[in-house]
Design a protein around this motif. Structure first.
Motif, PDB file in Angstrom:
ATOM      1  N   PHE A   1       9.081  -1.734  -8.640  1.00  0.00           N
ATOM      2  CA  PHE A   1       8.100  -2.237  -9.836  1.00  0.00           C
ATOM      3  C   PHE A   1       6.451  -1.990  -9.292  1.00  0.00           C
ATOM      4  O   PHE A   1       5.224  -1.213  -9.537  1.00  0.00           O
ATOM      5  CB  PHE A   1       7.973  -3.249 -10.294  1.00  0.00           C
ATOM      6  N   ILE A   2       5.995  -2.284  -7.337  1.00  0.00           N
ATOM      7  CA  ILE A   2       4.767  -1.837  -7.277  1.00  0.00           C
ATOM      8  C   ILE A   2       4.071  -0.458  -7.415  1.00  0.00           C
ATOM      9  O   ILE A   2       2.980  -0.465  -7.718  1.00  0.00           O
ATOM     10  CB  ILE A   2       4.505  -2.012  -6.111  1.00  0.00           C
ATOM     11  N   GLY A   3       5.175   0.079  -7.338  1.00  0.00           N
ATOM     12  CA  GLY A   3       4.537   1.785  -7.420  1.00  0.00           C
ATOM     13  C   GLY A   3       4.827   1.934  -8.594  1.00  0.00           C
ATOM     14  O   GLY A   3       3.810   3.399  -8.975  1.00  0.00           O
TER      15      GLY A   3
ATOM     16  N   ALA B   1       1.056  -1.357  -0.341  1.00  0.00           N
ATOM     17  CA  ALA B   1      -0.072   0.243   0.132  1.00  0.00           C
ATOM     18  C   ALA B   1       0.788   1.629   0.028  1.00  0.00           C
ATOM     19  O   ALA B   1       0.434   2.055  -0.962  1.00  0.00           O
ATOM     20  CB  ALA B   1      -1.211   0.455   0.732  1.00  0.00           C
ATOM     21  N   ALA B   2       1.978   1.131   0.505  1.00  0.00           N
ATOM     22  CA  ALA B   2       2.763   2.481   1.303  1.00  0.00           C
ATOM     23  C   ALA B   2       3.517   2.876  -0.331  1.00  0.00           C
ATOM     24  O   ALA B   2       3.763   3.948  -0.717  1.00  0.00           O
ATOM     25  CB  ALA B   2       3.750   2.032   2.104  1.00  0.00           C
ATOM     26  N   LEU B   3       4.070   2.126  -1.027  1.00  0.00           N
ATOM     27  CA  LEU B   3       4.493   1.876  -2.301  1.00  0.00           C
ATOM     28  C   LEU B   3       3.978   2.262  -3.418  1.00  0.00           C
ATOM     29  O   LEU B   3       4.032   3.325  -4.117  1.00  0.00           O
ATOM     30  CB  LEU B   3       5.646   0.555  -2.974  1.00  0.00           C
ATOM     31  N   ALA B   4       2.497   1.778  -3.611  1.00  0.00           N
ATOM     32  CA  ALA B   4       1.300   2.068  -4.348  1.00  0.00           C
ATOM     33  C   ALA B   4       0.905   3.238  -4.336  1.00  0.00           C
ATOM     34  O   ALA B   4       1.532   3.917  -5.477  1.00  0.00           O
ATOM     35  CB  ALA B   4       0.322   0.885  -4.893  1.00  0.00           C
ATOM     36  N   GLY B   5       1.142   4.011  -3.452  1.00  0.00           N
ATOM     37  CA  GLY B   5       0.654   5.183  -2.258  1.00  0.00           C
ATOM     38  C   GLY B   5       1.677   6.596  -3.178  1.00  0.00           C
ATOM     39  O   GLY B   5       1.130   7.041  -4.073  1.00  0.00           O
TER      40      GLY B   5
END
Length: 351
Positions: A278-280, A89-93
């Motif tokens: 790559f999650i972000g 969640a943190a990396l995507a945000g």
């Protein structure tokens, strides 16, 4: 106006000072993603060298199951599942914020050097200070490195304001520089024991505990809601700096604040999980396909998708090659790298 309002539910606070529109389909999608996340967590908690059925998983979560199940779940698997969802969640945000403020779909914390800055100080700690200083200081070192990289990036990109294109180009160069710095530190490691550093750089949540969870929880649960409150500024920034300024938005101030939020999220994730890539990049693109580019919808959906992708990738790392535990970063790179190449190919004629 009717077409604009279609599908939206207006909300106003009691004092009429706060008002916003809630998109009905997005709310429904969020509930669906929460359900998927819960199901994935239960399945992940039950799989491994010791199989635990879903009913027994639920019993053990509340301490009512077999003692062996309770120990395995509460001490080993549940902290890892929580870390996977929080880090994702943190990396995507962080990636959604960067793509919004830079108006560039290729932006993500690992591509523009924020993750690299956090990795430099983390590897510095692991190769030169580990054993002499408490390992609990590692998250702080990673956050300092991520913040320093962001400050340097912002300073180098400043020229009577910040150009999103200039920010991305300098960020890519900074990412290469930090990657070279971490490699040099590993090569010249005085103990010739680079295994831990390489594992950390690849990205792994092996052997995480509840203390790691408590390290990242405040950052994720505080910064993401604050970023949500800046949704209007991100949306208007998509129209260009001149339009945003004419509409009364403090462009440079908001861009700096949003950049700091992105750094805080990325550095917190890196501090407990290493250099997961790559999650972000991936999660915000998935969210954009589902709910569009309006940031108030994009951010929460991106965060949930990031948590789900990270959880599935970690489950694959734990179970596909038993008894080996493959770092989660290997699986995120296996999916994210081809996707990044696809984006470069699809946008080769734009610009």
């Amino acid at each position: 106006m009717k077409h604009f309002m279609k599908g939206y539910i207006p909300y106003r606070s009691g004092g009429q000072r706060v008002s916003f529109l809630v998109h009905g389909k997005t709310v429904l999608l969020l509930f669906v993603l929460l359900a998927v996340c819960a199901i994935a967590a239960v399945v992940s908690a039950g799989l491994g060298e010791m199989y635990i059925s879903p009913p027994n998983v639920l019993r053990a979560v509340f301490g009512a199951g077999v003692d062996e199940h309770v120990m395995v779940l509460q001490q080993l698997r549940l902290p890892r599942i929580a870390i996977a969802m929080l880090v994702g969640a943190a990396l995507a945000g962080s990636g959604a914020l960067l793509q919004g403020i830079m108006r560039n779909p290729l932006a993500s914390p690992d591509i523009i050097g924020v993750t690299g800055g956090a990795s430099v100080t983390a590897v510095l700690f692991l190769t030169y200070l580990s054993g002499t200083v408490s390992i609990r200081l590692l998250p702080f070192f990673a956050m300092i490195g991520g913040a320093a990289a962001a400050v340097l990036l912002y300073a180098l990109a400043w020229k009577k304001g910040i150009s999103p294109v200039r920010l991305v180009l300098i960020g890519i160069g900074l990412s290469s520089l930090t990657s070279a710095a971490t490699t040099m530190m590993i090569i010249f490691n005085p103990r010739n024991d680079a295994g831990l550093a390489y594992m950390w750089l690849t990205g792994s949540i092996y052997a995480t505990n509840w203390e790691n969870v408590l390290t990242i929880v405040p950052w994720t649960l505080v910064v993401l809601p604050i970023a949500f409150l800046f949704s209007r500024h991100v949306n208007i920034g998509q129209l260009g700096d001149e339009t945003a300024v004419s509409a009364g938005s403090a462009v440079e101030r908001n861009r700096l604040l949003l950049l700091l939020m992105s750094v805080a999220l990325a550095a917190a994730a890196v501090s407990v999980a290493g250099g997961i890539g790559f999650i972000g990049l991936l999660a915000p693109h998935m969210a954009r396909r589902l709910v569009g580019s309006e940031f108030a919808r994009l951010l929460p959906v991106s965060a949930l998708l990031g948590g789900i992708v990270m959880l599935i990738a970690d489950l694959a790392g734990r179970t596909f090659f038993l008894p080996l535990d493959v770092p989660v970063g290997v699986f995120t790179a296996a999916v994210g790298a081809p996707f990044f190449i696809y984006l470069l190919y699809a946008k080769r004629n734009s610009a």
